[in-house]
Design a protein around this motif. Structure first.
Motif, PDB file in Angstrom:
ATOM      1  N   ILE A  71       0.791  -0.887  -0.035  1.00 48.15           N
ATOM      2  CA  ILE A  71       0.013  -0.055  -0.033  1.00 48.15           C
ATOM      3  C   ILE A  71       0.807   1.349   0.094  1.00 48.15           C
ATOM      4  O   ILE A  71       0.473   2.255  -0.756  1.00 48.15           O
ATOM      5  N   ALA A  72       2.072   1.214   0.773  1.00 45.93           N
ATOM      6  CA  ALA A  72       2.729   2.567   0.822  1.00 45.93           C
ATOM      7  C   ALA A  72       3.246   2.742  -0.666  1.00 45.93           C
ATOM      8  O   ALA A  72       3.800   3.917  -0.842  1.00 45.93           O
ATOM      9  N   TYR A  74       2.219   2.741  -3.447  1.00 44.76           N
ATOM     10  CA  TYR A  74       1.406   3.769  -4.010  1.00 44.76           C
ATOM     11  C   TYR A  74       1.593   5.289  -3.722  1.00 44.76           C
ATOM     12  O   TYR A  74       1.541   6.004  -4.437  1.00 44.76           O
ATOM     13  N   VAL A  75       1.991   5.196  -2.367  1.00 42.56           N
ATOM     14  CA  VAL A  75       2.278   6.719  -1.910  1.00 42.56           C
ATOM     15  C   VAL A  75       3.917   7.173  -2.433  1.00 42.56           C
ATOM     16  O   VAL A  75       4.191   8.242  -2.638  1.00 42.56           O
ATOM     17  N   ILE A  76       4.577   6.197  -2.061  1.00 45.02           N
ATOM     18  CA  ILE A  76       6.190   6.551  -2.193  1.00 45.02           C
ATOM     19  C   ILE A  76       6.569   6.595  -3.835  1.00 45.02           C
ATOM     20  O   ILE A  76       7.168   7.508  -4.006  1.00 45.02           O
ATOM     21  N   PHE A  77       6.139   5.640  -4.742  1.00 45.06           N
ATOM     22  CA  PHE A  77       6.651   5.874  -6.039  1.00 45.06           C
ATOM     23  C   PHE A  77       5.782   6.406  -6.942  1.00 45.06           C
ATOM     24  O   PHE A  77       4.429   6.118  -7.125  1.00 45.06           O
ATOM     25  N   PRO A  78       6.310   7.412  -7.731  1.00 49.78           N
ATOM     26  CA  PRO A  78       5.356   8.075  -8.733  1.00 49.78           C
ATOM     27  C   PRO A  78       5.419   7.135  -9.831  1.00 49.78           C
ATOM     28  O   PRO A  78       6.250   6.047  -9.991  1.00 49.78           O
ATOM     29  N   ILE A  79       4.238   7.220 -10.549  1.00 50.13           N
ATOM     30  CA  ILE A  79       3.828   6.308 -11.525  1.00 50.13           C
ATOM     31  C   ILE A  79       4.768   5.990 -12.682  1.00 50.13           C
ATOM     32  O   ILE A  79       4.883   4.903 -13.217  1.00 50.13           O
ATOM     33  N   VAL A  91      13.256  -0.955 -14.932  1.00 49.87           N
ATOM     34  CA  VAL A  91      11.822  -1.357 -14.548  1.00 49.87           C
ATOM     35  C   VAL A  91      11.256  -0.331 -13.921  1.00 49.87           C
ATOM     36  O   VAL A  91      11.881   0.870 -13.366  1.00 49.87           O
ATOM     37  N   SER A  92       9.813  -0.264 -14.046  1.00 50.98           N
ATOM     38  CA  SER A  92       8.916   0.635 -13.408  1.00 50.98           C
ATOM     39  C   SER A  92       9.228   0.398 -11.595  1.00 50.98           C
ATOM     40  O   SER A  92       9.047  -0.515 -11.218  1.00 50.98           O
ATOM     41  N   ALA A  93       9.343   1.438 -11.011  1.00 49.31           N
ATOM     42  CA  ALA A  93       9.844   1.319  -9.475  1.00 49.31           C
ATOM     43  C   ALA A  93       8.442   0.896  -9.036  1.00 49.31           C
ATOM     44  O   ALA A  93       8.414   0.215  -7.866  1.00 49.31           O
ATOM     45  N   LEU A  94       7.255   1.414  -9.213  1.00 44.95           N
ATOM     46  CA  LEU A  94       6.011   1.022  -8.921  1.00 44.95           C
ATOM     47  C   LEU A  94       5.635  -0.197  -8.942  1.00 44.95           C
ATOM     48  O   LEU A  94       5.352  -1.103  -8.011  1.00 44.95           O
ATOM     49  N   VAL A 179      -6.580  -0.693  -3.073  1.00 46.37           N
ATOM     50  CA  VAL A 179      -5.621   0.256  -3.680  1.00 46.37           C
ATOM     51  C   VAL A 179      -5.502  -0.041  -5.225  1.00 46.37           C
ATOM     52  O   VAL A 179      -4.995   0.745  -5.911  1.00 46.37           O
ATOM     53  N   LEU A 180      -5.559  -1.269  -5.696  1.00 48.20           N
ATOM     54  CA  LEU A 180      -5.382  -1.451  -7.268  1.00 48.20           C
ATOM     55  C   LEU A 180      -6.437  -0.537  -7.814  1.00 48.20           C
ATOM     56  O   LEU A 180      -6.256  -0.192  -9.140  1.00 48.20           O
ATOM     57  N   LEU A 181      -7.587  -0.069  -7.279  1.00 45.76           N
ATOM     58  CA  LEU A 181      -8.618   0.546  -7.971  1.00 45.76           C
ATOM     59  C   LEU A 181      -7.868   1.744  -8.521  1.00 45.76           C
ATOM     60  O   LEU A 181      -8.304   2.328  -9.543  1.00 45.76           O
TER      61      LEU A 181
END
Ligand code: FES
Length: 356
Positions: A71-72, A74-79, A91-94, A179-181
């Motif tokens: 869950i964190a 989603y807050v920490i990594f920009p898309i 790779v995408s960090a998120l 949070v996947l929503l």
């Protein structure tokens, strides 16, 4: 060829208490029964059992932490943050963080459950004799009794730390789905109500640029019967939000003989028969690309909505519920086409609230 069978090479029978028969000359394949139960260390050493309990709980706690990390993320990594991770490369960090944390959360629940079963739950093997499918009351009562015994032996009620950490980890994992929503994308809000053309005004118009050549367009170069795609000057393809902007700003430019125009308001928004409509279908937003110059009909390839561009882009067929929004255009001192304001209605699907 006959084969001599002696008592020496028959399997030794164990578990006679379960009523299994010893193999004999008359019945060499008789059920040998279950091997004698070997107690595990955790069965005879309470300290070993407590150590196993702590190990299982630790796995469940790690699962909870991993879910919190999911869950964190989603807050920490920009898309759009990219990181280099050996041996994967860029790779995408998120995505990487989501995959790792969810994987650890699920793995630890599974590993904890297996460890619990192998070290602390009863490992007495019980034979299940074949019986008619429909069980009588005695069997059912027996099953219920066995279930209760199994529940008691699993320690679910007695070992409260295990039970609580399992419940905690199982309760947190579904939150990952909530949070996947976010991946459905940001809520559109009022973003479709204004496009890149909204900065245009009579005193500060925005030139129209050919989508293919990236050059300003002169009215005299637009021939009758033609269809050209255009965008606002300054919207470059390498801009980070190009896709978002072009999805709202894309124009479909047609030139129709002024005497063929049926809608006075639409003719007034154009310039000498040159009309600039939104390229985005008002059904569910597909880009329109097919134009029939004899009838002035534009066709959306997705669900065949058809718009009469000579009549204010009125819908004449298909599921679209609204005409295509139109842009007010004119020419500057050098004859280049310019827009002097935003579309007359919000662009995009018809289910959207259309009034500004
Ligand atoms: S999106 Fe154009 S007809 Fe459905």
């Amino acid at each position: 060829m006959s084969h001599e069978i002696s008592d020496d090479n028959l399997p030794e029978a164990h578990g006679a208490s379960h009523g299994h028969e010893v193999a004999s000359h008359d019945d060499p394949f008789a059920d040998p029964g279950l091997p004698a139960h070997e107690p595990r260390r955790t069965d005879i050493d309470e300290r070993a059992a407590q150590r196993a309990e702590r190990q299982v709980s630790l796995l469940f706690i790690v699962s909870m932490l991993a879910t919190a990390g999911f869950i964190a993320s989603y807050v920490i990594f920009p898309i759009d943050k990219i990181v280099t991770i050996w041996p994967l490369g860029e790779v995408s960090a998120l995505n990487f963080s989501l995959g790792m944390t969810l994987g650890v959360a699920l793995f630890c629940i599974g590993a904890g459950a297996v460890h619990w079963a192998r070290t602390l739950m009863s490992d007495h093997e019980l034979p299940a004799e074949r019986h008619p499918i429909e069980a009588d009351d005695e069997v059912r009562n027996d099953v219920i009794e066995q279930f209760r015994t199994g529940a008691a032996e699993s320690g679910f009620g007695r070992r409260k730390m295990l039970r609580n950490t399992l419940i905690g980890s199982m309760a947190l994992v579904p939150l990952s789905g909530v949070v996947l929503l976010r991946d459905l994308g940001p809520l559109p809000g009022k973003s479709l109500e204004h496009t890149g053309w909204s900065k245009a005004s009579k005193t500060d118009p925005i030139p129209l640029v050919n989508m293919n050549t990236n050059k300003p367009m002169k009215a005299e170069d637009i021939v009758v019967g033609s269809l050209t795609f255009a965008k606002p000057e300054g919207l470059e393809e390498d801009a980070h939000d190009f896709q978002v902007q072009i999805a709202k700003d894309a124009l479909m430019l047609v030139r129709i003989q002024p005497e063929d125009l049926k809608d006075a308001k639409s003719a007034e928004l154009g310039f000498e028969g040159i009309l600039a409509y939104s390229k985005i279908c008002t059904h569910v937003g597909c880009p329109i690309s097919l134009y029939e110059q004899q009838t002035h009909h534009a066709l959306c390839p997705c669900h065949q909505s058809t718009f009469d561009l000579a009549d204010g882009a009125r819908v004449i067929f298909g599921p679209a519920g609204h005409p295509l929004p139109q842009l007010k255009i004119t020419v500057d001192d050098e004859g280049f086409l310019v827009a002097t304001g935003d579309f007359d209605e919000p662009v995009g699907p018809s289910y959207w609230e259309r009034s500004r």
